[in-house]
Design an enzyme around this catalytic site. Structure first.
Site, PDB file in Angstrom:
ATOM      1  N   ARG A  66       0.861  -1.175   0.000  1.00 46.88           N
ATOM      2  CA  ARG A  66       0.000   0.000   0.000  1.00 46.88           C
ATOM      3  C   ARG A  66       0.903   1.232   0.000  1.00 46.88           C
ATOM      4  O   ARG A  66       2.044   1.184   0.479  1.00 46.88           O
ATOM      5  CB  ARG A  66      -0.894   0.027   1.235  1.00 46.88           C
ATOM      6  CG  ARG A  66      -1.832  -1.174   1.377  1.00 46.88           C
ATOM      7  CD  ARG A  66      -2.610  -1.083   2.686  1.00 46.88           C
ATOM      8  NE  ARG A  66      -3.537  -2.187   2.861  1.00 46.88           N
ATOM      9  CZ  ARG A  66      -3.260  -3.329   3.492  1.00 46.88           C
ATOM     10  NH1 ARG A  66      -2.038  -3.508   4.002  1.00 46.88           N
ATOM     11  NH2 ARG A  66      -4.164  -4.277   3.610  1.00 46.88           N
ATOM     12  N   LYS A  96      -2.363  -2.407   8.103  1.00 52.42           N
ATOM     13  CA  LYS A  96      -3.422  -1.847   8.934  1.00 52.42           C
ATOM     14  C   LYS A  96      -3.300  -2.389  10.352  1.00 52.42           C
ATOM     15  O   LYS A  96      -3.063  -3.564  10.566  1.00 52.42           O
ATOM     16  CB  LYS A  96      -4.784  -2.206   8.346  1.00 52.42           C
ATOM     17  CG  LYS A  96      -5.015  -1.571   6.969  1.00 52.42           C
ATOM     18  CD  LYS A  96      -6.348  -1.958   6.389  1.00 52.42           C
ATOM     19  CE  LYS A  96      -6.565  -1.291   5.036  1.00 52.42           C
ATOM     20  NZ  LYS A  96      -7.859  -1.660   4.420  1.00 52.42           N
ATOM     21  N   HIS A 146      -2.751   2.145  -5.701  1.00 52.66           N
ATOM     22  CA  HIS A 146      -3.504   0.906  -5.525  1.00 52.66           C
ATOM     23  C   HIS A 146      -3.590   0.121  -6.833  1.00 52.66           C
ATOM     24  O   HIS A 146      -3.748  -1.106  -6.809  1.00 52.66           O
ATOM     25  CB  HIS A 146      -4.898   1.211  -4.982  1.00 52.66           C
ATOM     26  CG  HIS A 146      -5.263   0.352  -3.808  1.00 52.66           C
ATOM     27  ND1 HIS A 146      -4.522   0.324  -2.646  1.00 52.66           N
ATOM     28  CD2 HIS A 146      -6.267  -0.538  -3.627  1.00 52.66           C
ATOM     29  CE1 HIS A 146      -5.070  -0.521  -1.799  1.00 52.66           C
ATOM     30  NE2 HIS A 146      -6.126  -1.068  -2.367  1.00 52.66           N
ATOM     31  N   ARG A 179      -0.790  -2.210  -6.728  1.00 53.65           N
ATOM     32  CA  ARG A 179      -1.056  -3.302  -5.781  1.00 53.65           C
ATOM     33  C   ARG A 179      -2.002  -4.333  -6.414  1.00 53.65           C
ATOM     34  O   ARG A 179      -1.792  -5.541  -6.289  1.00 53.65           O
ATOM     35  CB  ARG A 179      -1.654  -2.716  -4.501  1.00 53.65           C
ATOM     36  CG  ARG A 179      -1.995  -3.728  -3.417  1.00 53.65           C
ATOM     37  CD  ARG A 179      -2.337  -2.953  -2.146  1.00 53.65           C
ATOM     38  NE  ARG A 179      -3.112  -3.725  -1.189  1.00 53.65           N
ATOM     39  CZ  ARG A 179      -2.588  -4.536  -0.270  1.00 53.65           C
ATOM     40  NH1 ARG A 179      -1.279  -4.692  -0.215  1.00 53.65           N
ATOM     41  NH2 ARG A 179      -3.360  -5.180   0.585  1.00 53.65           N
ATOM     42  N   HIS A 236      -3.764  -9.394   3.765  1.00 55.99           N
ATOM     43  CA  HIS A 236      -5.201  -9.464   4.005  1.00 55.99           C
ATOM     44  C   HIS A 236      -5.486 -10.349   5.218  1.00 55.99           C
ATOM     45  O   HIS A 236      -4.937 -11.441   5.344  1.00 55.99           O
ATOM     46  CB  HIS A 236      -5.928 -10.044   2.791  1.00 55.99           C
ATOM     47  CG  HIS A 236      -6.009  -9.092   1.645  1.00 55.99           C
ATOM     48  ND1 HIS A 236      -6.243  -9.500   0.347  1.00 55.99           N
ATOM     49  CD2 HIS A 236      -5.902  -7.739   1.588  1.00 55.99           C
ATOM     50  CE1 HIS A 236      -6.266  -8.442  -0.453  1.00 55.99           C
ATOM     51  NE2 HIS A 236      -6.063  -7.374   0.281  1.00 55.99           N
ATOM     52  N   TYR A 250      -9.525 -11.110  -6.515  1.00 54.15           N
ATOM     53  CA  TYR A 250      -8.544 -11.090  -7.598  1.00 54.15           C
ATOM     54  C   TYR A 250      -8.628 -12.338  -8.462  1.00 54.15           C
ATOM     55  O   TYR A 250      -8.203 -12.327  -9.610  1.00 54.15           O
ATOM     56  CB  TYR A 250      -7.132 -10.952  -7.022  1.00 54.15           C
ATOM     57  CG  TYR A 250      -6.896  -9.642  -6.325  1.00 54.15           C
ATOM     58  CD1 TYR A 250      -6.645  -8.483  -7.050  1.00 54.15           C
ATOM     59  CD2 TYR A 250      -6.952  -9.545  -4.940  1.00 54.15           C
ATOM     60  CE1 TYR A 250      -6.446  -7.270  -6.412  1.00 54.15           C
ATOM     61  CE2 TYR A 250      -6.751  -8.347  -4.293  1.00 54.15           C
ATOM     62  CZ  TYR A 250      -6.505  -7.219  -5.037  1.00 54.15           C
ATOM     63  OH  TYR A 250      -6.315  -6.020  -4.406  1.00 54.15           O
TER      64      TYR A 250
END
Length: 323
Positions: free
Chosen positions: A165, A195, A267, A270, A293, A302
């Site tokens: 990111r 995150k 993004h 990514r 994730h 994806y």
């Protein structure tokens, strides 16, 4: 002479309750007039619908009325076209806010909208560049041999080569890099903080390693000299840590020079990282770990992109694919 002035029509209990909620939002919550007008439009339509069901008091509303109203929004009528999921969701949010307020104020025994969920908008598939477009983008970022060009090339190589990111890339410190040895082809690893400051270790390939080496040796010292010894990998002309906006600007400039159409963002790189890995046969669980994730469900979107790619290849290459 004008005729007698007619007294205003009495407001229904639901109308009085709705006006009280809007006054609460205006006075106590400080909502803007624009928001209040939108809520007024949404609740006007709701109250009109309830009137057709014979409901004019808050205590008469049941969960079925709310769900039927949501279906009515999606279906449309003679006066209103069908609403998309996003617009219908906004209207349901206003309805739920009204009923939640009435329940908290003790006007009704319970909230009939509590279990009614706004419709989820259709999930858009991520946009991914082709491998050729990525190569053109990276080459365009490397135009020139000055510090800024070296930094931008290294930044884009990290975003694409590690699936980082933009917030993770600009937060990189020198201690987060372990670039390996060029003589044995070891790519090394990069430590990223995602995150919630969740740490993950991601391999870094030769192209990204070489771009980082060039930036750290020939570009960063000149820029960092203006700062106060920042540990940041990517710095600006003043020697401070590169900002998100500056990273976006670098990618946009490279995309323009490469002649890429559409919105190319950090993004996008990514998304391209994940899609190209899956196209190359990588397991979705591995891609999940690389992307950071928490759930494989997030990564599986994806696989739809990759499946579409397989369909296109099949249609072009298989002799029995087309009539």
């Amino acid at each position: 002479m004008s005729g007698p002035v007619r007294p205003p029509r009495p407001r229904s209990p639901l109308r009085r309750a709705t006006d009280g909620w809007l006054d609460h939002l205006r006075v106590e919550r400080g909502r803007s007039e624009h928001t209040l007008r939108a809520y007024r439009r949404d609740t006007d339509r709701y109250l009109s619908f309830l009137a057709t069901q014979g409901v004019d008091a808050p205590e008469g509303v049941r969960e079925k009325h709310v769900t039927d109203f949501l279906a009515h929004l999606r279906r449309g009528d003679e006066e209103h076209p069908p609403l998309a999921a996003t617009s219908a969701a906004r209207t349901v949010v206003a309805v739920r806010g009204l009923h939640r307020f009435l329940a908290l104020e003790g006007e009704v025994a319970g909230d009939p909208s509590e279990d009614v969920r706004p419709p989820a908008p259709p999930r858009r598939l991520p946009k991914a560049l082709t491998v050729g477009d990525v190569e053109r983008l990276l080459q365009a970022a490397a135009l020139g041999d000055g510090p800024a060009a070296l930094r931008d090339r290294a930044l884009l190589e990290v975003l694409y080569g590690c699936g980082a990111r933009v917030s993770e890339a600009i937060a990189l410190d020198l201690d987060d890099l372990e670039l390996g040895r060029a003589e044995d082809g070891t790519g090394g690893v990069v430590r990223l903080f995602g995150k919630g400051r969740k740490e993950r270790i991601v391999p870094i390939g030769r192209y990204a390693r070489d771009a980082l080496d060039a930036w750290l040796v020939r570009g960063r010292p000149a820029m960092a000299r203006a700062g106060r010894g920042t540990p940041a990998v990517f710095v600006n002309a003043r020697g401070g840590r590169l900002s998100r906006q500056s990273a976006w600007t670098a990618i946009k400039a490279a995309a323009d020079r490469a002649g890429l159409r559409g919105d190319v963002s950090p993004h996008t790189l990514r998304h391209s990282f994940a899609t190209h890995l899956l196209d190359g046969g990588a397991d979705v669980r591995v891609v999940q770990e690389l992307l950071g994730h928490a759930s494989v469900t997030t990564t599986q979107i994806y696989t739809h992109v990759s499946t579409q790619h397989l369909r296109e290849v099949y249609a072009q290459a298989h002799p029995r694919a087309r009539g």
